[in-house]
Design a protein around this motif. Structure first.
Motif, mmCIF file in Angstrom:
data_model
loop_
_atom_site.group_PDB
_atom_site.id
_atom_site.type_symbol
_atom_site.label_atom_id
_atom_site.label_comp_id
_atom_site.label_asym_id
_atom_site.label_seq_id
_atom_site.Cartn_x
_atom_site.Cartn_y
_atom_site.Cartn_z
ATOM 1 N N PHE A 25 -16.606 76.759 56.135
ATOM 2 C CA PHE A 25 -16.275 76.516 57.716
ATOM 3 C C PHE A 25 -15.244 77.018 58.247
ATOM 4 C CE2 PHE A 25 -14.936 73.738 61.219
ATOM 5 C CZ PHE A 25 -15.827 73.805 62.216
ATOM 6 N N VAL A 26 -14.088 76.809 57.548
ATOM 7 C CA VAL A 26 -12.797 77.575 57.938
ATOM 8 C C VAL A 26 -12.725 79.048 58.047
ATOM 9 C CG1 VAL A 26 -10.200 77.661 57.303
ATOM 10 C CG2 VAL A 26 -11.498 75.465 57.157
ATOM 11 N N LEU B 121 -17.997 69.319 48.837
ATOM 12 C CA LEU B 121 -17.812 69.155 50.424
ATOM 13 C C LEU B 121 -16.585 70.149 50.591
ATOM 14 C CD1 LEU B 121 -18.214 65.356 51.003
ATOM 15 C CD2 LEU B 121 -19.663 67.365 51.866
ATOM 16 N N ILE B 122 -15.663 69.916 49.736
ATOM 17 C CA ILE B 122 -14.294 71.066 50.131
ATOM 18 C C ILE B 122 -14.745 72.264 50.014
ATOM 19 C CG2 ILE B 122 -12.105 71.678 48.941
ATOM 20 C CD1 ILE B 122 -11.943 68.873 47.722
ATOM 21 N N ALA B 123 -15.622 72.793 49.283
ATOM 22 C CA ALA B 123 -16.098 74.248 49.246
ATOM 23 C C ALA B 123 -16.654 74.598 50.734
ATOM 24 C CB ALA B 123 -16.933 74.569 48.120
ATOM 25 N N LEU C 20 5.364 71.931 58.977
ATOM 26 C CA LEU C 20 3.949 71.570 58.785
ATOM 27 C C LEU C 20 3.502 71.892 57.184
ATOM 28 C CD1 LEU C 20 1.489 69.871 59.502
ATOM 29 C CD2 LEU C 20 0.275 71.950 60.262
ATOM 30 N N ILE C 21 3.679 73.273 56.821
ATOM 31 C CA ILE C 21 3.575 73.648 55.696
ATOM 32 C C ILE C 21 4.593 73.094 54.601
ATOM 33 C CG2 ILE C 21 3.392 75.877 54.330
ATOM 34 C CD1 ILE C 21 2.872 77.328 56.787
ATOM 35 N N PHE C 22 5.644 72.872 54.944
ATOM 36 C CA PHE C 22 6.614 72.348 53.889
ATOM 37 C C PHE C 22 6.401 70.959 53.517
ATOM 38 C CE2 PHE C 22 10.321 69.627 53.466
ATOM 39 C CZ PHE C 22 11.083 70.428 52.351
ATOM 40 N N PHE C 23 5.897 69.999 54.291
ATOM 41 C CA PHE C 23 5.785 68.645 54.464
ATOM 42 C C PHE C 23 4.290 68.501 53.450
ATOM 43 C CE2 PHE C 23 8.763 68.042 57.510
ATOM 44 C CZ PHE C 23 9.558 66.973 56.747
ATOM 45 N N ILE C 24 3.243 69.504 53.961
ATOM 46 C CA ILE C 24 2.099 69.234 53.235
ATOM 47 C C ILE C 24 1.789 69.928 52.029
ATOM 48 C CG2 ILE C 24 -0.576 69.773 53.756
ATOM 49 C CD1 ILE C 24 -0.282 69.404 56.539
ATOM 50 N N ILE C 25 2.509 71.079 51.980
ATOM 51 C CA ILE C 25 2.529 71.859 50.573
ATOM 52 C C ILE C 25 3.641 71.929 49.888
ATOM 53 C CG2 ILE C 25 1.672 74.028 49.685
ATOM 54 C CD1 ILE C 25 -0.602 72.893 51.352
ATOM 55 N N HIS C 26 4.784 72.300 50.343
ATOM 56 C CA HIS C 26 5.977 72.698 49.521
ATOM 57 C C HIS C 26 6.662 71.287 49.022
ATOM 58 C CE1 HIS C 26 6.154 76.795 51.653
ATOM 59 N NE2 HIS C 26 5.307 76.729 50.717
ATOM 60 N N LEU C 27 6.868 70.467 49.591
ATOM 61 C CA LEU C 27 7.183 69.065 49.268
ATOM 62 C C LEU C 27 6.494 68.358 48.223
ATOM 63 C CD1 LEU C 27 9.875 67.554 50.087
ATOM 64 C CD2 LEU C 27 8.709 66.192 51.466
ATOM 65 N N PRO C 28 5.252 68.300 48.376
ATOM 66 C CA PRO C 28 4.580 67.600 47.181
ATOM 67 C C PRO C 28 4.553 68.618 45.981
ATOM 68 C CG PRO C 28 3.230 67.612 49.078
ATOM 69 C CD PRO C 28 4.359 68.486 49.550
ATOM 70 N N LEU C 29 4.468 69.705 46.082
ATOM 71 C CA LEU C 29 4.650 70.669 44.683
ATOM 72 C C LEU C 29 6.088 70.367 44.314
ATOM 73 C CD1 LEU C 29 3.371 72.716 43.110
ATOM 74 C CD2 LEU C 29 4.087 74.567 44.561
ATOM 75 N N LEU C 30 7.070 70.486 45.195
ATOM 76 C CA LEU C 30 8.305 70.000 44.602
ATOM 77 C C LEU C 30 8.496 68.621 43.883
ATOM 78 C CD1 LEU C 30 11.188 71.224 44.467
ATOM 79 C CD2 LEU C 30 11.779 70.073 46.510
ATOM 80 N N TYR C 31 7.991 67.766 44.274
ATOM 81 C CA TYR C 31 7.771 66.439 43.938
ATOM 82 C C TYR C 31 7.201 66.467 42.462
ATOM 83 C CZ TYR C 31 5.954 61.875 42.939
ATOM 84 O OH TYR C 31 5.411 60.553 42.405
ATOM 85 N N ILE D 257 -4.460 71.438 48.523
ATOM 86 C CA ILE D 257 -5.436 72.713 48.808
ATOM 87 C C ILE D 257 -6.216 72.292 49.967
ATOM 88 C CG2 ILE D 257 -7.374 73.751 47.860
ATOM 89 C CD1 ILE D 257 -6.446 73.195 45.069
ATOM 90 N N ILE D 258 -6.664 71.138 50.266
ATOM 91 C CA ILE D 258 -7.374 70.631 51.296
ATOM 92 C C ILE D 258 -6.561 70.730 52.469
ATOM 93 C CG2 ILE D 258 -8.547 68.643 52.661
ATOM 94 C CD1 ILE D 258 -9.233 67.885 49.667
ATOM 95 N N GLY D 259 -5.437 70.308 52.213
ATOM 96 C CA GLY D 259 -4.351 70.270 53.381
ATOM 97 C C GLY D 259 -4.056 71.858 53.771
ATOM 98 N N GLY D 260 -3.901 72.879 53.021
ATOM 99 C CA GLY D 260 -3.748 74.124 53.414
ATOM 100 C C GLY D 260 -4.778 74.872 53.972
ATOM 101 N N VAL D 261 -6.214 74.328 53.648
ATOM 102 C CA VAL D 261 -7.127 74.782 54.332
ATOM 103 C C VAL D 261 -7.246 74.401 55.970
ATOM 104 C CG1 VAL D 261 -9.883 74.837 54.368
ATOM 105 C CG2 VAL D 261 -8.811 75.061 52.326
ATOM 106 N N LEU D 262 -6.783 73.206 55.782
ATOM 107 C CA LEU D 262 -6.585 72.419 57.345
ATOM 108 C C LEU D 262 -5.657 73.207 58.172
ATOM 109 C CD1 LEU D 262 -6.822 68.291 56.495
ATOM 110 C CD2 LEU D 262 -8.446 69.760 57.964
#
Length: 277
Positions: free
Chosen positions: A24-25, A17-19, A230-241, A266-271
């Motif tokens: 679609f994106v 489904l992610i693929a 948005l990118i910071f909270f969805i991608i960067h912050l979790p990666l830092l964690y 990854i899903i968040g980045g696509v969103l």
């Protein structure tokens, strides 16, 4: 009914489904929408992913009894000849459909993705870092393959491919830490086994640093400053964690949690790409 349950479990519906959502994106980024092309792209992807997942679990039955006892082939007793027929059928159908796509998309599917899947499973999967790189390239290829099918060229999605590749590479290496016990028992040569978990964590942190830099360079070129938080909270912050929580004595359970977080990232980045489209 047993075979239906087996297929549902083994083809990883969430990953599929992610693929499909990624396709679609890509469509949302490009002018025009041809539902027939979308269906062809999705069918090839479904067939190759399903064949790859079945082949992966078939070759890893013994390892999965230790690392992933929830896997379908550990839970269900399926005749090996039936499994091989499933694998060949999915790959053949996917290849036949791929011939209906644009030349570039067809070539990506048949001459890069399919050999990549097969050689990864038989040769490279348990070779330190090389296997991680190959499977991460295959994940990123979804985007350029889709664009090539729609436009016949690759001009936009290569940046998304690079970002998806780096994030998935981090995820694959963490999964190797998670599977270290079973892999060691079967004499595989993954990164944590060769250089140890501390050294592997240093490599993850280095790759994460590369991702931070590359993602900022790419996003600054086509994203309004309004979207940077948005990118910071969805991608960067979790990666830092994740990087801060990686320790030498990290448990397999925690690695599995980090792997799931990275999948969500990854899903968040696509969103985010979809929002910006």
């Amino acid at each position: 009914m047993k075979y239906i349950n087996f297929l549902i479990l083994i083809i990883r519906p969430l990953n599929t489904l992610i693929a499909f959502f990624s396709i679609f994106v890509v469509y949302s980024l490009l002018p025009g929408f041809d539902i027939s092309v979308f269906i062809l792209i999705a069918l090839v992807l479904f067939c190759y992913m399903s064949g790859g997942y079945i082949l992966n679990d078939f070759l890893d039955i013994e390892v999965d009894k230790i690392n992933k006892p929830h896997r379908a082939l550990v839970q269900y007793t399926i005749n090996h000849y039936v499994i091989i027929i499933f694998i060949i059928t999915f790959f053949v159908i996917g290849t036949l459909i791929a011939n209906l796509l644009s030349p570039l998309s067809r070539d990506i599917a048949i001459y890069i993705a399919l050999p990549g899947i097969i050689t990864y499973e038989f040769i490279f999967k348990r070779i330190a870092l090389i296997g991680n790189i190959i499977i991460s390239i295959l994940v990123g290829l979804v985007f350029v393959y889709s664009e090539a099918a729609i436009t016949g060229d690759v001009e936009i999605t290569y940046k998304i491919m690079i970002l998806a590749f780096i994030l998935n590479l981090i995820r694959e290496i963490i999964k190797d830490i998670q599977d270290e016990k079973g892999d060691r028992a079967h004499y595989f040569k993954t990164l944590p086994i060769i250089i140890g978990i501390p050294g592997t964590i240093y490599i993850i942190r280095f790759i994460s640093s590369v991702f931070f830099i590359v993602s900022l360079l790419f996003t600054s070129q086509f994203i309004s400053p309004f979207f940077l938080p948005l990118i910071f909270f969805i991608i960067h912050l979790p990666l830092l964690y994740i990087n801060l929580r990686l320790t030498d004595n990290i448990s397999s359970k925690e690695c599995a949690r980090f792997s799931n977080i990275l999948k969500l990232m990854i899903i968040g980045g696509v969103l985010i790409v979809l929002i910006l489209a």
